[in-house]
Write an enzyme that holds these catalytic residues in place. Sequence first.
Site, short mmCIF file in Angstrom:
data_model
loop_
_atom_site.label_atom_id
_atom_site.label_comp_id
_atom_site.label_asym_id
_atom_site.label_seq_id
_atom_site.Cartn_x
_atom_site.Cartn_y
_atom_site.Cartn_z
N GLN A 95 -94.72 -13.27 -61.44
CA GLN A 95 -93.89 -12.58 -60.46
C GLN A 95 -92.68 -13.45 -60.15
O GLN A 95 -92.82 -14.63 -59.83
CB GLN A 95 -94.67 -12.30 -59.17
CG GLN A 95 -93.88 -11.47 -58.17
CD GLN A 95 -94.67 -11.14 -56.91
OE1 GLN A 95 -95.77 -11.65 -56.69
NE2 GLN A 95 -94.11 -10.28 -56.09
N HIS A 101 -93.40 -4.66 -57.05
CA HIS A 101 -92.74 -3.76 -57.99
C HIS A 101 -93.63 -3.51 -59.21
O HIS A 101 -94.42 -4.37 -59.59
CB HIS A 101 -91.37 -4.27 -58.43
CG HIS A 101 -91.34 -5.64 -59.02
ND1 HIS A 101 -91.55 -6.79 -58.27
CD2 HIS A 101 -91.13 -6.05 -60.29
CE1 HIS A 101 -91.45 -7.85 -59.07
NE2 HIS A 101 -91.21 -7.42 -60.30
#
Length: 137
Positions: A95, A101
């Site tokens: 990430q 997301h």
Amino acid sequence: MPTSECVFCRILAGELPSTMIAENELAVAFMDVNPATDGHLLVVPRNHTPDLLSAEPADLSACVLLAQAMARLVRERLGATGVNLVQSSGAVAWQTVFHLHLHVIPRYDGDPLRLPWVPAQGDPAAIAAAAAKLTAD
């Protein structure tokens, strides 16, 4: 709470450019500016949520449903023969933007993407030990 340091919050606030594709009450889909394949897009919750583990159920549900709709769209309109849905939580899991997301990555025959690991038979004792920890009351 939106943060001024979060690139996705800034996109959602209209402070940074983006190519929006779709939205619902709680989530937005827009094109990834660093696409892995043609049509690679992102789905994010409107509310700033650092990662999967801190997501409110409604935000997470809205993101997953929008990602499913986007997966159908890239197959229908871009001719993708498959779709990867990728979500990373935590730096060790790759990430890089700490706003939840989902990557919707269209897949095409002969595209350059490969699995990030080589599947191999696991140690049965280690698998059983992890399962025991996960199913313990």
